[in-house]
Write a protein that holds these residues in place. Structure first.
Motif, PDB file in Angstrom:
ATOM      1  N   PHE A  48      -1.029   1.474  -7.385  1.00 54.32           N
ATOM      2  CA  PHE A  48      -2.420   1.621  -6.987  1.00 54.32           C
ATOM      3  C   PHE A  48      -2.709   3.063  -6.638  1.00 54.32           C
ATOM      4  O   PHE A  48      -1.945   3.705  -5.938  1.00 54.32           O
ATOM      5  CB  PHE A  48      -2.725   0.776  -5.740  1.00 54.32           C
ATOM      6  N   ARG A 103       3.218  -2.972  -9.843  1.00 53.55           N
ATOM      7  CA  ARG A 103       1.899  -2.370  -9.858  1.00 53.55           C
ATOM      8  C   ARG A 103       1.893  -1.024  -9.160  1.00 53.55           C
ATOM      9  O   ARG A 103       2.711  -0.742  -8.297  1.00 53.55           O
ATOM     10  CB  ARG A 103       0.939  -3.253  -9.089  1.00 53.55           C
ATOM     11  N   VAL A 147     -15.267   8.806  -1.458  1.00 47.38           N
ATOM     12  CA  VAL A 147     -16.212   8.191  -0.541  1.00 47.38           C
ATOM     13  C   VAL A 147     -15.478   7.389   0.529  1.00 47.38           C
ATOM     14  O   VAL A 147     -15.841   7.377   1.686  1.00 47.38           O
ATOM     15  CB  VAL A 147     -17.162   7.237  -1.305  1.00 47.38           C
ATOM     16  N   THR A 148     -14.444   6.705   0.066  1.00 49.82           N
ATOM     17  CA  THR A 148     -13.741   5.809   0.970  1.00 49.82           C
ATOM     18  C   THR A 148     -12.570   6.533   1.618  1.00 49.82           C
ATOM     19  O   THR A 148     -12.110   7.547   1.127  1.00 49.82           O
ATOM     20  CB  THR A 148     -13.210   4.603   0.215  1.00 49.82           C
ATOM     21  N   HIS A 168      -9.263   5.101   2.543  1.00 50.00           N
ATOM     22  CA  HIS A 168      -8.122   4.216   2.724  1.00 50.00           C
ATOM     23  C   HIS A 168      -6.995   5.048   3.301  1.00 50.00           C
ATOM     24  O   HIS A 168      -6.865   6.219   2.986  1.00 50.00           O
ATOM     25  CB  HIS A 168      -7.666   3.631   1.386  1.00 50.00           C
ATOM     26  N   ARG A 197       7.188  13.857   4.606  1.00 50.86           N
ATOM     27  CA  ARG A 197       8.205  12.837   4.410  1.00 50.86           C
ATOM     28  C   ARG A 197       9.016  13.164   3.171  1.00 50.86           C
ATOM     29  O   ARG A 197       8.496  13.748   2.214  1.00 50.86           O
ATOM     30  CB  ARG A 197       7.570  11.456   4.224  1.00 50.86           C
ATOM     31  N   ARG A 254       4.070  -1.281  -5.811  1.00 44.13           N
ATOM     32  CA  ARG A 254       4.649  -2.559  -5.411  1.00 44.13           C
ATOM     33  C   ARG A 254       5.572  -3.059  -6.518  1.00 44.13           C
ATOM     34  O   ARG A 254       5.128  -3.246  -7.652  1.00 44.13           O
ATOM     35  CB  ARG A 254       3.544  -3.598  -5.176  1.00 44.13           C
ATOM     36  N   PHE A 301      -3.841   4.685   2.687  1.00 44.68           N
ATOM     37  CA  PHE A 301      -2.859   5.016   1.656  1.00 44.68           C
ATOM     38  C   PHE A 301      -3.574   5.400   0.375  1.00 44.68           C
ATOM     39  O   PHE A 301      -4.437   4.689  -0.112  1.00 44.68           O
ATOM     40  CB  PHE A 301      -1.947   3.821   1.399  1.00 44.68           C
ATOM     41  N   ARG A 322       0.494   8.326   2.225  1.00 50.02           N
ATOM     42  CA  ARG A 322      -0.711   8.483   3.041  1.00 50.02           C
ATOM     43  C   ARG A 322      -1.612   9.570   2.486  1.00 50.02           C
ATOM     44  O   ARG A 322      -1.156  10.534   1.893  1.00 50.02           O
ATOM     45  CB  ARG A 322      -0.324   8.872   4.469  1.00 50.02           C
ATOM     46  N   GLU A 333      -5.781   5.022  -4.778  1.00 48.41           N
ATOM     47  CA  GLU A 333      -6.989   4.723  -4.004  1.00 48.41           C
ATOM     48  C   GLU A 333      -7.308   3.240  -4.115  1.00 48.41           C
ATOM     49  O   GLU A 333      -8.457   2.859  -4.312  1.00 48.41           O
ATOM     50  CB  GLU A 333      -8.171   5.556  -4.520  1.00 48.41           C
ATOM     51  N   GLU A 334      -6.305   2.427  -4.011  1.00 46.93           N
ATOM     52  CA  GLU A 334      -6.451   0.968  -4.027  1.00 46.93           C
ATOM     53  C   GLU A 334      -6.951   0.413  -5.353  1.00 46.93           C
ATOM     54  O   GLU A 334      -7.430  -0.708  -5.432  1.00 46.93           O
ATOM     55  CB  GLU A 334      -7.372   0.492  -2.880  1.00 46.93           C
ATOM     56  N   VAL A 335      -6.868   1.209  -6.408  1.00 48.29           N
ATOM     57  CA  VAL A 335      -7.218   0.693  -7.731  1.00 48.29           C
ATOM     58  C   VAL A 335      -5.930   0.465  -8.508  1.00 48.29           C
ATOM     59  O   VAL A 335      -5.080   1.356  -8.594  1.00 48.29           O
ATOM     60  CB  VAL A 335      -8.089   1.701  -8.507  1.00 48.29           C
ATOM     61  N   ARG A 345      -0.038   3.600  -3.686  1.00 53.46           N
ATOM     62  CA  ARG A 345       0.888   2.529  -3.303  1.00 53.46           C
ATOM     63  C   ARG A 345       1.546   1.979  -4.544  1.00 53.46           C
ATOM     64  O   ARG A 345       0.900   1.774  -5.563  1.00 53.46           O
ATOM     65  CB  ARG A 345       0.124   1.380  -2.640  1.00 53.46           C
ATOM     66  N   ASP A 368       4.506   3.812  -0.170  1.00 48.58           N
ATOM     67  CA  ASP A 368       3.132   4.041   0.285  1.00 48.58           C
ATOM     68  C   ASP A 368       2.981   5.514   0.615  1.00 48.58           C
ATOM     69  O   ASP A 368       3.774   6.059   1.367  1.00 48.58           O
ATOM     70  CB  ASP A 368       2.835   3.224   1.547  1.00 48.58           C
TER      71      ASP A 368
END
Lengths: 296, 250
Positions: free
Chosen positions: A121, A119, A53-54, A56, A268, A63, A58, A87, A123-125, A61, A85
């Protein structure tokens, strides 16, 4: 990979996009191949769709990702503070000599192993916050895995291997059969539905694995040395297939490899050494013809 | 390139809802049974080797019980014959001789008790043999498939799916092995006694009701044992992290 018919002599030819002349009469096949290619692109777009749905920027990711393996009393660091990161829609290769930590990174991104620190992530989870059910759901619906050793279930036919993740996803039998057939057709094994893995060649097994990875329309395809057990030619076919999927459907492909053939198709290339990112090459740097990534 | 804002968003609680991470992962029982049964039937050779542990253990148990029932039957027959003989003699002599009759009844009683304790010992031993054989068989059949388990987990299988698949398989294997083993032990003993007595009358003399109970008990024990001994390795395998399971080389 695709079957085409020679316009001159009517010969049926199996082509992977490398040979462009008819082996029988020498006629130019480029036009026919292009038409077939276009048709497949269209089909792939409908088969693999990124339904998230979203949007983002990236999709993956990491970290300060750290992984330390404890072997007896010795601690072996496999990853040291990796920040990466990826894409959405990118074709990313992780390159490095064996033991450099690329498979470890693959396992972390795929949620197959837990990092010692840091961490990851998707889909930013944050994957560390997911429980077993959510992690299974993520593996089932969002990520498709391809392995060096194919890892097909040996007692199941090609079709059953592909439909297994669909069973987990709760698809109905009819849907499963249709989609399974579609996927096998797409990878050029439409006539091998009922073959067991040992009845298929290495390249064919890997193609079944690619089809299986796409079973539930994932957002990411993770490949761990997908060409490692294949010969040069077959390896190239798998790479081309992955690239085609990437371009036609926008699925993100992350591939750990030390196969130099991968460089040509990657957007990349992340070079990793001793558990650290050594440098990141962009497609624009490697191949000047391609006008960079646009968003840089 | 580092998107600080995005990172902040990701660490917040809102991130989870947006992507709609869901939890519905299913493995219908029908599919589970189908997969497990296929697993058993397709590698029939390998399955038979695994099952042979069960077959041998249960065959031992079944043979002990069968021989017990047959011996009881023979003894009973002999005892009745004797009593008839005694009754005939007393009738002939027309002179009751109670003491003698009591004697002849007491001897088989004592004998039976000694036999019983021996039989219990044998049953316990055979159960041990069964248990060890089946546990070993199950442990192997799970261990050799770690890689497959890892793959399944990558495809989205929950730990419980793996356990379910292996337990169904264990039950199938247990029933198959126990039925074979029970028949094997039973028929072998029947054959041996028939040869020893030089007649097939042993079958007629034994208590078939009791025999049937014992045979069903054998099948039940074999199935339960194989199920119980599969639980531990199946749970252990299911809990493995996929990365570890995939790396296992056998």
């Amino acid at each position: 990979m695709a079957k085409i018919e020679c316009p001159e002599c009517g010969e049926q030819i199996e082509t992977t996009g490398i040979v462009t002349v008819c082996p029988k009469c020498g006629a130019d096949l480029r036009e026919v191949m292009e038409a077939v290619g276009h048709e497949r692109d269209e089909r792939m777009k409908t088969i693999v769709r990124d339904d998230s749905v979203t949007t983002h920027e990236f999709i993956v990711r990491t970290r300060d990702l750290k992984k330390i393996y404890v072997m007896g009393e010795i601690e072996v660091p496999a990853l040291r503070d990796v920040d990466l990161d990826v894409r959405r829609g990118e074709y990313l290769s992780i390159m490095g000599p064996s033991g450099s930590g690329k498979s470890t990174l693959f396992n972390m991104i795929g949620g197959l192993d837990k990092p010692t620190a840091g961490r990851c992530f998707i889909e930013e989870v944050d994957m560390a916050q997911l429980d077993a059910f959510e992690l299974a759901w993520l593996r089932c619906r969002k990520i498709g895995y391809i392995f060096q050793t194919f890892n097909l279930i040996p007692v199941m036919t090609a079709m059953e291997n592909i439909t297994l993740p669909m069973i987990f996803a709760g698809m109905s039998t009819d849907e499963m059969m249709d989609r399974g057939r579609e996927l096998l057709d797409m990878v050029g094994l439409g006539d091998r539905l009922d073959h067991k893995p040992y009845e298929l060649s290495g390249g064919q097994q890997q193609r079944v694995a690619v089809a299986r990875a796409l079973a539930n329309s994932p957002a990411i395809v993770l490949a761990d040395e997908p060409t490692g057990n294949l010969d040069l030619h077959t390896g190239k076919e798998i790479i081309d297939l992955l690239k085609e999927l990437n371009q036609a459907s926008g699925v993100t492909v992350i591939s750990a490899t030390h196969d130099l053939k991968m460089i040509d198709v990657s957007d990349r290339v992340v070079h990793i050494r001793d558990g650290e990112i050594e440098r990141i090459e962009h497609r624009a740097d490697i191949d000047l013809e391609v006008g960079g990534m646009g968003e840089e | 390139m580092l998107d600080v804002e995005g990172l902040a968003k990701a660490t917040g609680a809102g991130g989870k809802e947006k992507i709609k991470i869901q939890r519905q992962i299913t493995l219908p029982w029908v599919e589970a049974v189908r997969i497990s049964v296929r697993n058993v039937t397709i590698r029939l050779g390998r399955t038979m080797i695994t099952a042979s542990g069960i077959v041998l253990g249960i065959a031992f148990l079944s043979s002990v019980w069968t021989s017990g029932v047959i011996q009881d039957g023979l003894q009973q027959a002999r005892f009745e014959q004797e009593r008839e003989l005694v009754a005939a003699t007393t009738r002939d002599q027309a002179k009751p001789d109670g003491g003698k009759t009591e004697d002849s009844a007491a001897v088989p009683g004592e004998e039976k008790q000694a036999q019983n304790s021996k039989r219990i010992w044998l049953v316990v031993m055979s159960l041990l043999v069964c248990g060890v054989g089946i546990t070993n068989a199950m442990l192997m059949s799970v261990t050799e498939r770690f890689r497959e388990i890892g793959t399944m987990k990558c495809l989205g299988a929950l730990d419980s799916f793996i356990v379910r698949l292996f337990l169904i398989e264990a039950i199938a294997l247990g029933v198959l092995g126990s039925v074979l083993g029970t028949l094997l032990g039973h028929l072998a003993m029947l054959g041996i006694f028939a040869l020893r007595e030089r007649s097939l009358s042993v079958a007629a003399k034994m208590d078939w009701g009791q025999m049937l109970t014992y045979l069903l008990l054998c099948i039940l024990i074999g199935t339960v044992l194989s199920l119980v001994s599969a639980i531990a390795p199946a749970v252990r395998a299911a809990r493995m992290r996929p990365a570890v399971a995939l790396q296992t080389e056998i």
